[in-house]
Design an enzyme around this catalytic site. Sequence first.
Site, PDB file in Angstrom:
ATOM      1  N   SER A 113     -24.508  57.012 -81.880  1.00  0.00           N
ATOM      2  CA  SER A 113     -25.271  58.096 -81.281  1.00  0.00           C
ATOM      3  C   SER A 113     -24.841  59.478 -81.776  1.00  0.00           C
ATOM      4  O   SER A 113     -24.889  59.754 -82.958  1.00  0.00           O
ATOM      5  CB  SER A 113     -25.171  57.978 -79.763  1.00  0.00           C
ATOM      6  OG  SER A 113     -26.044  58.883 -79.150  1.00  0.00           O
ATOM      7  N   HIS A 114     -24.346  60.288 -80.860  1.00  0.00           N
ATOM      8  CA  HIS A 114     -24.008  61.686 -81.170  1.00  0.00           C
ATOM      9  C   HIS A 114     -22.568  61.829 -81.660  1.00  0.00           C
ATOM     10  O   HIS A 114     -22.125  62.935 -81.931  1.00  0.00           O
ATOM     11  CB  HIS A 114     -24.212  62.505 -79.907  1.00  0.00           C
ATOM     12  CG  HIS A 114     -23.505  61.889 -78.734  1.00  0.00           C
ATOM     13  ND1 HIS A 114     -23.949  60.720 -78.159  1.00  0.00           N
ATOM     14  CD2 HIS A 114     -22.377  62.224 -78.095  1.00  0.00           C
ATOM     15  CE1 HIS A 114     -23.126  60.375 -77.192  1.00  0.00           C
ATOM     16  NE2 HIS A 114     -22.159  61.270 -77.138  1.00  0.00           N
ATOM     17  N   ASP A 277     -30.164  64.062 -81.936  1.00  0.00           N
ATOM     18  CA  ASP A 277     -28.806  63.589 -82.238  1.00  0.00           C
ATOM     19  C   ASP A 277     -28.776  62.584 -83.391  1.00  0.00           C
ATOM     20  O   ASP A 277     -29.786  62.347 -84.063  1.00  0.00           O
ATOM     21  CB  ASP A 277     -28.156  62.995 -80.982  1.00  0.00           C
ATOM     22  CG  ASP A 277     -28.734  61.636 -80.623  1.00  0.00           C
ATOM     23  OD1 ASP A 277     -29.908  61.383 -80.936  1.00  0.00           O
ATOM     24  OD2 ASP A 277     -28.003  60.817 -80.035  1.00  0.00           O
ATOM     25  N   ASP A 279     -28.813  59.337 -83.749  1.00  0.00           N
ATOM     26  CA  ASP A 279     -29.776  58.234 -83.826  1.00  0.00           C
ATOM     27  C   ASP A 279     -31.145  58.593 -83.261  1.00  0.00           C
ATOM     28  O   ASP A 279     -31.995  57.712 -83.084  1.00  0.00           O
ATOM     29  CB  ASP A 279     -29.210  56.989 -83.122  1.00  0.00           C
ATOM     30  CG  ASP A 279     -28.953  57.227 -81.652  1.00  0.00           C
ATOM     31  OD1 ASP A 279     -28.648  58.375 -81.276  1.00  0.00           O
ATOM     32  OD2 ASP A 279     -29.045  56.273 -80.865  1.00  0.00           O
ATOM     33  N   ASP A 281     -32.252  59.695 -80.298  1.00  0.00           N
ATOM     34  CA  ASP A 281     -32.742  59.468 -78.932  1.00  0.00           C
ATOM     35  C   ASP A 281     -32.491  60.655 -78.000  1.00  0.00           C
ATOM     36  O   ASP A 281     -33.096  60.738 -76.940  1.00  0.00           O
ATOM     37  CB  ASP A 281     -32.186  58.158 -78.339  1.00  0.00           C
ATOM     38  CG  ASP A 281     -30.682  58.104 -78.324  1.00  0.00           C
ATOM     39  OD1 ASP A 281     -30.042  59.052 -78.817  1.00  0.00           O
ATOM     40  OD2 ASP A 281     -30.134  57.094 -77.819  1.00  0.00           O
ATOM     41  N   ARG A 282     -31.611  61.572 -78.409  1.00  0.00           N
ATOM     42  CA  ARG A 282     -31.371  62.741 -77.544  1.00  0.00           C
ATOM     43  C   ARG A 282     -32.156  63.951 -78.023  1.00  0.00           C
ATOM     44  O   ARG A 282     -32.543  64.013 -79.180  1.00  0.00           O
ATOM     45  CB  ARG A 282     -29.887  63.108 -77.569  1.00  0.00           C
ATOM     46  CG  ARG A 282     -29.009  62.057 -76.981  1.00  0.00           C
ATOM     47  CD  ARG A 282     -27.576  62.544 -76.902  1.00  0.00           C
ATOM     48  NE  ARG A 282     -26.771  61.532 -76.229  1.00  0.00           N
ATOM     49  CZ  ARG A 282     -25.651  61.768 -75.590  1.00  0.00           C
ATOM     50  NH1 ARG A 282     -25.161  62.986 -75.544  1.00  0.00           N
ATOM     51  NH2 ARG A 282     -24.999  60.794 -74.992  1.00  0.00           N
ATOM     52  N   LYS A 376     -34.323  56.317 -74.641  1.00  0.00           N
ATOM     53  CA  LYS A 376     -34.679  57.727 -74.605  1.00  0.00           C
ATOM     54  C   LYS A 376     -35.194  58.107 -75.992  1.00  0.00           C
ATOM     55  O   LYS A 376     -34.910  57.418 -76.973  1.00  0.00           O
ATOM     56  CB  LYS A 376     -33.497  58.574 -74.174  1.00  0.00           C
ATOM     57  CG  LYS A 376     -32.229  58.364 -74.952  1.00  0.00           C
ATOM     58  CD  LYS A 376     -31.064  59.009 -74.209  1.00  0.00           C
ATOM     59  CE  LYS A 376     -29.757  58.751 -74.929  1.00  0.00           C
ATOM     60  NZ  LYS A 376     -28.776  58.113 -74.055  1.00  0.00           N
TER      61      LYS A 376
HETATM   62  C1  G1P Z   1     -22.977  59.075 -72.394  1.00  0.00           C
HETATM   63  C2  G1P Z   1     -23.898  59.834 -71.459  1.00  0.00           C
HETATM   64  C3  G1P Z   1     -24.938  58.905 -70.902  1.00  0.00           C
HETATM   65  C4  G1P Z   1     -25.690  58.221 -72.037  1.00  0.00           C
HETATM   66  C5  G1P Z   1     -24.709  57.554 -72.976  1.00  0.00           C
HETATM   67  C6  G1P Z   1     -25.393  56.961 -74.197  1.00  0.00           C
HETATM   68  O1  G1P Z   1     -22.319  58.046 -71.682  1.00  0.00           O
HETATM   69  O2  G1P Z   1     -23.171  60.444 -70.422  1.00  0.00           O
HETATM   70  O3  G1P Z   1     -25.809  59.640 -70.086  1.00  0.00           O
HETATM   71  O4  G1P Z   1     -26.579  57.266 -71.544  1.00  0.00           O
HETATM   72  O5  G1P Z   1     -23.736  58.498 -73.429  1.00  0.00           O
HETATM   73  O6  G1P Z   1     -26.056  57.938 -74.954  1.00  0.00           O
HETATM   74  P1  G1P Z   1     -20.823  58.199 -71.111  1.00  0.00           P
HETATM   75  O7  G1P Z   1     -19.953  58.592 -72.280  1.00  0.00           O
HETATM   76  O8  G1P Z   1     -20.859  59.308 -70.123  1.00  0.00           O
HETATM   77  O9  G1P Z   1     -20.499  56.859 -70.518  1.00  0.00           O
HETATM   78 ZN    ZN Z   2     -28.127  58.884 -79.316  1.00  0.00          ZN
END
Ligand code: G1P
Ligand code: ZN
Length: 543
Positions: A113-114, A277, A279, A281-282, A376
């Site tokens: 992800s990010h 981000d 991938d 999705d954000r 998302k």
């Molecule tokens: C974090 C975000 C959560 C999101 C997840 C995946 O998870 O807080 O909202 O769904 O990344 O993108 P966390 O690190 O808080 O468990």
């Molecule tokens: Zn992501």
Amino acid sequence: MPMQNVRTTPIEGQKPGTSGLRKKTAVFRRPHFLENYVQATFDGIGGVEGKTLVIGGDGRFFNDAAVQIILRMACANGAAKCIVGRGGLLSTPAASHLIRLRKADGGLILSASHNPGGPDADFGLKFNGPNGGPATEAVTDRIFACTQTLTFYKIAAGEDVDLAQLGTHKLEGMTIEIVDPVADYAALMQTIVDFPKIKALFAGGFTMCFDAMHAITGPYAHTILEDMLGAPKGTVINGQPSPDFGKGHPDPNPIWAKTLMDKMYGADAPDFGAASDGDGDRNMIVGRGAYVTPSDSLALLTAHAHLAPAYRGGLAGVARSMPTSRAVDRVATSLGIGCFETPTGWKFFGNLLDAGKVTLCGEESAGTGSDHVREKDGLWAVLLWLNILAETGKSVSDLMADLWAAHGRCYYSRLDYEDVDSDKANSMIDALRVRLPMLAGARIGAMTVENADEFSYLDPVDGSKSMGQGLRIVFEGGARAVFRLSGTGTQGATIRLYLEQLETDPARLQDAPEDMLRNVRDAALELSDLTAITGRTAPDVIT
Ligand code: G1P
Ligand code: ZN
């Protein structure tokens, strides 16, 4: 081509977190690490014999090599077909859509992800089910159980598959179809938002900057915003994906998307700014001089979604993760629709979406989505915003001012304390948990506790229960503090402290969030003893 059964032993630390398995890239590249987890995933979903899988990732370092390994393992495990994004690339929402469109049995998405990418950064892998959504807790529990008993994995030997060529290839008995990663997703977007209307907006001189952060949405944004919707070339910046995301954090928030923030708060700022981000999705939404919190964005989209073709008939309901601000609840009440509160993580929205109980959902962590996929979706949120801006003719700041005037403003911020010693983080949470039942009525500084509890969730669709989903302390006067530990980190523990303060006084709707949240922050820090227990005097990231 020979198939091999490779003997292996369980590897520790393969428990999937909030969003699949995330580890340092170097850990994923250790002998058998990826292979073990892939085999456990296949076993955990009851095998892949005769099944069709979608495979793609965000293009970070190791994406290509990992896709080749997964393909050879899918082949050796008897999969009938793998649908792969060209170059091994697919944004998370595009993968979710492809699983649904092709009625696949699931998909493997390679992404952290990010989190940053590169040999010294992070990698990840998650399984999404046939509905296109992240594996449910029951499935991830089974996958984890398989990681602990594994004795061998199956892999086919042989040459790498050429992922650059669209069309159909064969790997032993398995078909590999390489598809354009953007085309189906772009077609889906055309069925949701009003493309002609947005095209007219750009033709009228509306300006935008979309920061793809050197990540996967670059090609999607170039195609959709510039080629299809006619936004001028140069609207998309950092649009070429790179394996280390230009050495940045592909995290769309005011800290990491600073270039965009500076632009939007500078002279001659565009009308609209957005970022996505690693991938895809954000999303981050920012108007000229007006950053929109993800919680507020969800509320705004809920209030105006009916302006887009797909939602013209209204919304069935909405859902937000527990730490997300309660702004959307207020909009839902005024619309007379249901509002669900779920644990953190997109997987909890799946059942509600599948059951038709909600149409839109979102999280404070820059995630917003709808029932068009089961993830998302960053670019979708941006397009829905554009549709609303085009229909209303208002600016982002005017839309926000209207929303706050109608429903009050939920001032909101999240404080992250990263790489905290895990024992210390756990003992802080444990100590606070014990005190929660005694807190009602307690006065801390300027604040009085109304109630406090540990959030647990009873899924209204399948009746499953998820315990231990965050400590919440609600104060009199519309303030709330939530503590939880991150489930996506790759090093130590990350404590997240979420702060919220509702304000309905018309004279106080444009104040500085840090001022409005000072009292609730101080009370939360005092109650948790965070500084004394963890030794941390300030958060690493404030969003
Ligand atoms: C974090 C975000 C959560 C999101 C997840 C995946 O998870 O807080 O909202 O769904 O990344 O993108 P966390 O690190 O808080 O468990
Ligand atoms: Zn992501």
